[in-house]
Design a protein around this motif. Structure first.
Motif, PDB file in Angstrom:
ATOM      1  N   UNK A 345     -48.663  17.004 -24.224  1.00  0.00           N
ATOM      2  CA  UNK A 345     -47.491  16.233 -23.776  1.00  0.00           C
ATOM      3  C   UNK A 345     -47.647  15.605 -22.392  1.00  0.00           C
ATOM      4  N   UNK A 346     -48.542  16.142 -21.582  1.00  0.00           N
ATOM      5  CA  UNK A 346     -48.647  15.701 -20.190  1.00  0.00           C
ATOM      6  C   UNK A 346     -49.839  14.799 -19.907  1.00  0.00           C
ATOM      7  N   UNK A 347     -50.677  14.499 -20.906  1.00  0.00           N
ATOM      8  CA  UNK A 347     -51.862  13.697 -20.628  1.00  0.00           C
ATOM      9  C   UNK A 347     -51.721  12.274 -21.153  1.00  0.00           C
ATOM     10  N   UNK A 364     -56.444  12.722 -17.484  1.00  0.00           N
ATOM     11  CA  UNK A 364     -55.549  11.798 -16.784  1.00  0.00           C
ATOM     12  C   UNK A 364     -54.121  12.197 -17.131  1.00  0.00           C
ATOM     13  N   UNK A 365     -53.398  12.722 -16.160  1.00  0.00           N
ATOM     14  CA  UNK A 365     -52.011  13.108 -16.386  1.00  0.00           C
ATOM     15  C   UNK A 365     -51.099  11.887 -16.249  1.00  0.00           C
ATOM     16  N   UNK A 366     -49.901  11.981 -16.834  1.00  0.00           N
ATOM     17  CA  UNK A 366     -48.954  10.867 -16.724  1.00  0.00           C
ATOM     18  C   UNK A 366     -48.562  10.623 -15.270  1.00  0.00           C
ATOM     19  N   UNK A 367     -48.433  11.686 -14.494  1.00  0.00           N
ATOM     20  CA  UNK A 367     -48.078  11.590 -13.080  1.00  0.00           C
ATOM     21  C   UNK A 367     -48.408  12.937 -12.422  1.00  0.00           C
ATOM     22  N   UNK A 368     -48.086  13.055 -11.143  1.00  0.00           N
ATOM     23  CA  UNK A 368     -48.435  14.287 -10.429  1.00  0.00           C
ATOM     24  C   UNK A 368     -47.662  15.498 -10.945  1.00  0.00           C
ATOM     25  N   UNK A 369     -46.408  15.300 -11.359  1.00  0.00           N
ATOM     26  CA  UNK A 369     -45.643  16.416 -11.927  1.00  0.00           C
ATOM     27  C   UNK A 369     -46.311  16.922 -13.206  1.00  0.00           C
ATOM     28  N   UNK A 370     -46.748  15.976 -14.049  1.00  0.00           N
ATOM     29  CA  UNK A 370     -47.434  16.361 -15.281  1.00  0.00           C
ATOM     30  C   UNK A 370     -48.737  17.098 -14.967  1.00  0.00           C
ATOM     31  N   UNK A 374     -49.970  20.837 -16.117  1.00  0.00           N
ATOM     32  CA  UNK A 374     -51.272  21.092 -16.748  1.00  0.00           C
ATOM     33  C   UNK A 374     -51.986  22.228 -16.023  1.00  0.00           C
ATOM     34  N   UNK A 375     -52.009  22.163 -14.698  1.00  0.00           N
ATOM     35  CA  UNK A 375     -52.666  23.215 -13.908  1.00  0.00           C
ATOM     36  C   UNK A 375     -52.029  24.582 -14.167  1.00  0.00           C
ATOM     37  N   UNK A 376     -50.711  24.626 -14.070  1.00  0.00           N
ATOM     38  CA  UNK A 376     -50.023  25.911 -14.258  1.00  0.00           C
ATOM     39  C   UNK A 376     -50.310  26.499 -15.627  1.00  0.00           C
TER      40      UNK A 376
END
Length: 404
Positions: A345-347, A364-370, A374-376
């Protein structure tokens, strides 16, 4: 009937053609350093963004190649490093710092045994051979033994190698290490090989080792920054580089919206290469069509970079991954798919780097929040104990060789 024999002959002929280029310009090594001086070579690795496989012989020999890639340091350091110095005894001493291995070579027969892919010192032995320490690559092969040659050279050679990247990682590690080895030997032995010469000799070295492979890995590490690399059809594959603005992979995006994730899984490229090259020898229409699309996608990725179009670049990265799977369905394993499903959902785009099957994922994430989600998620539920995020930065130097 007898297809295996024909195939083996085709691979052998391809190897001979490429290695012949190196034999046409033999080396004459001579010591250029005092005994207390150390030559230090270091290189970034490369992230292949689009166009991979078009750089692979025989396709590039017939059609030329088009690749977009970027040289990167990992965790603030060039991860491929080689140290060379003279030693007092007429022998070659090889050290692998990361593998904790050592070997001493005293005869041409030992040096010429390059071994199989994955062997500890096959790369170093092949690099030394191409540097003129095997008779067939020496400009004046008049010595009776390696020991005699080293005595004339001024002493033995001690090579120490560090590859701070796992084998089968998908970052072009083997080819970049080979190019760094030869650059370091060139400085030690007064060979005066420039980056273009190193580019060609690394291609020959890969054929000597029977791993095959294309030219984009060494080009990615030898030359700095983000670049579009192209060659024309022909036996002499000479790259034309067009450097591009690296803002989409610079500090504004790297490790914030663009993430590099080591999956903890590895896969050697030789088997994949063999399968793809077999299709090229057979002029398989589906393979050739896919390779044309891969080249066109590299051009589209380059265009997105020039337009500073983050979403467009993410789409071409995703497209490159789809096209790689079309060439080799086993590129995407069950384990890799599970990682991608967890972050889907976040890429905006994702690609397994290199030939596929394991190694590093570029996300490539949609944005920094995404990206933070992903990291978490992957840090809380890693697929294995080796998996981890690795910080990267664009290398502005590429290969560096200095003296102590």
């Amino acid at each position: 009937r007898g297809w295996q024999e024909h195939e083996d002959r085709a691979f052998a002929d391809l190897s001979r053609m490429i290695v012949r280029e190196a034999q046409l310009t033999p080396a004459k090594p001579r010591s250029t350093v005092p005994e207390d001086q150390i030559i230090w070579g270091r290189s970034p690795v490369r992230l292949d963004l689009a166009g991979g496989w078009t750089d692979t012989p025989p396709y590039c020999l017939e059609h030329g190649g088009q690749v977009l890639n970027v040289a990167v340091d990992l965790n603030g350091q060039p991860p491929i490093q080689v140290f060379a110095k003279l030693s007092t005894r007429p022998e070659i001493i090889l050290h692998s710092i990361d593998l904790g291995a050592e070997e001493r070579v005293r005869a041409w027969e030992e040096l010429g045994a390059f071994g199989q892919p994955g062997s500890e010192f096959g790369l170093a032995k092949a690099a030394l051979g191409l540097a003129g320490f095997l008779p067939r690559f020496h400009a004046d092969p008049s010595f009776d033994s390696l020991e005699q040659q080293l005595e004339d050279f001024g002493g033995g050679i001690e090579l120490s190698m560090l590859s701070a990247v796992p084998k089968g990682s998908g970052l072009g590690t083997s080819s970049v290490l080979a190019a760094t080895l030869m650059a370091t030997l060139s400085e030690l032995c007064g060979l005066e090989w420039d980056r273009m010469a190193l580019f060609g000799r690394t291609l020959a070295l890969e054929q000597l080792l029977t791993t095959g492979g294309g030219w984009q890995d060494q080009a990615g590490g030898l030359f700095p920054g983000l670049k579009m690399i192209e060659t024309s059809p022909g036996m002499s594959q000479r790259p034309v580089l067009r450097w591009l603005p690296d803002r989409l992979l610079g500090p504004e995006y790297a490790n914030r919206a663009v993430l590099l994730y080591y999956t903890g899984l590895t896969r050697l490229a030789k088997d994949i290469l063999h399968q793809v090259v077999r299709g090229l020898f057979l002029n398989d229409p589906a393979n050739l069509r896919t390779l044309r699309e891969i080249g066109s996608n590299a051009v589209a990725a380059s265009d997105a970079v020039q337009r500073h179009d983050f979403t467009g670049l993410a789409r071409t990265i995703d497209r490159a991954w789809v096209l790689n799977q079309r060439l080799d369905a086993e590129t995407k394993t069950v384990e890799i798919q599970a990682i991608l499903d967890a972050v889907e959902p976040d890429i905006a785009g994702a690609k397994l780097l290199g030939a596929g099957g394991g190694g590093y994922l570029l996300l490539f994430a949609h944005d920094e929040d995404a990206a933070r989600r992903i990291r978490r998620g992957l840090e809380a539920h890693p697929p294995n104990k080796l998996a981890r995020f690795v910080d990267f930065s664009v290398s502005q130097t590429g290969l560096q060789v200095t003296r102590s």
